[in-house]
Scaffold this active site. Structure first.
Site: not given
Ligand code: SAM
Length: 292
Positions: A18, A41, A107, A125, A150-151, A171
């Site tokens: 961050h 993500h 983030s 997300e 999907d991210g 992320d």
């Molecule tokens: N970026 C955030 C932050 O810094 O505050 C933290 C994100 S966390 C490490 C990863 C996130 O990715 C989780 O909330 C999870 O639910 C989500 N996630 C998992 N697989 C995913 C996918 N295929 N596509 C999008 N999001 C996904």
């Protein structure tokens, strides 16, 4: 999808990620042209540090908790300012002037607080519950768009941004096998679509050999200007617990390397948990090679 960032929000890995995201956005604001922040993500956007999840691990106490309890040297104060001003603004201030830490901006909220009028945020997300919380957070906010894709697909469909300026944060939770390979693919795809953009990829450091293989794969793409910034709070453990985290940054702003040369040693001193804490700053491709 089991990973929930609520257990980890504000930990040492979030501090590095961050702080760097805030520095990149601050740099983008040096020019008047609008830009876009894309977070593939995204998590829930903001975290209650008094909630059961955060209390269970207490990870934030050894992350943002230690940073706010410290008095850093002046050069570090300047580098952390864009990040910590947002963290402090989300929280009250006690009579002694100390920040009361109750809410930690993830983030998405950090980026949103740093935008100017005309700049845009797109956050994605895939977890249904976390995605619903994120949608609530930015309800009726015309500057922020919330997606539930999907991210890895979202990354491709969102690039290049119409503004042709901005930063992308990738992320993933690293709960499935193959995430390091997916990161390399994402880097290639992002560079093909948005060669001038800044892209930040986050990765865990558990097994240093796996991380070196990831670096080799990323360097083999022959993409110029890839900077690596890593922070380990302990030596890697054989059982594979998180010892540190890294950021692979495509097209970092020209000011970022110098800022990290100051910031990383400070974070090692302040966030170390056990022997073997260290940092690394290195160009994988392009620019000069440095290490600390
Ligand atoms: N970026 C955030 C932050 O810094 O505050 C933290 C994100 S966390 C490490 C990863 C996130 O990715 C989780 O909330 C999870 O639910 C989500 N996630 C998992 N697989 C995913 C996918 N295929 N596509 C999008 N999001 C996904």
């Amino acid at each position: 999808m089991n990973y929930r960032h609520a257990y980890h929000a504000g930990n040492f890995a979030d501090v590095l990620k961050h702080a760097v995201l805030a520095l990149i956005i601050a740099h983008l604001k040096r020019k008047p042209q609008p830009f876009r922040v894309i977070d593939t993500h995204a998590g829930t956007g903001v975290y209650d540090l008094g909630a059961e999840e955060a209390g269970k691990t207490g990870e934030w106490r050894d992350g943002i908790g230690r940073i706010l309890a410290d008095t850093p040297p002046r050069d570090v104060v300047e580098i952390l300012a864009p990040y910590l001003e947002v963290v402090r603004a989300e929280n009250g201030t006690s009579e002694s002037g100390e920040a009361d830490l109750a809410r930690y901006p993830g983030s998405p909220l950090l980026a949103r607080r740093l935008l100017r009028r005309g700049d845009k945020l797109v956050v994605n997300e895939a977890h249904p519950e976390d995605g619903a919380l994120l949608k609530m957070l930015f309800k009726k906010d015309p500057a922020a768009k919330v997606l539930a894709l999907d991210g890895w697909m979202a990354l491709k469909s969102l690039l290049p941004p119409p503004e042709r300026r901005g930063v992308v944060l990738v992320d993933p939770p690293f709960e499935e096998a193959g995430e390091f390979h997916r990161l390399v693919e994402a880097l290639g795809a992002a560079h093909r679509r948005f060669a001038t953009g800044t892209v930040m990829l986050w990765y865990p450091i558990k097994d240093p050999r796996r991380v070196r293989a990831f670096h080799r794969d990323a360097a083999a793409l022959s993409i110029p200007k890839l900077l690596v910034a890593e922070l380990c709070v302990r030596a890697p453990l054989s059982e594979g617990a998180l010892a540190g985290s890294g950021l692979l940054i495509l097209n970092p702003p020209f000011t970022l390397e110098a800022a990290l040369e100051t910031l990383l040693p400070y974070l090692v001193r302040t966030l170390r948990q056990a022997p073997g804490a260290e940092s690394r700053l290195e160009w994988l491709t392009g620019e000069r090679r440095t290490s600390s």
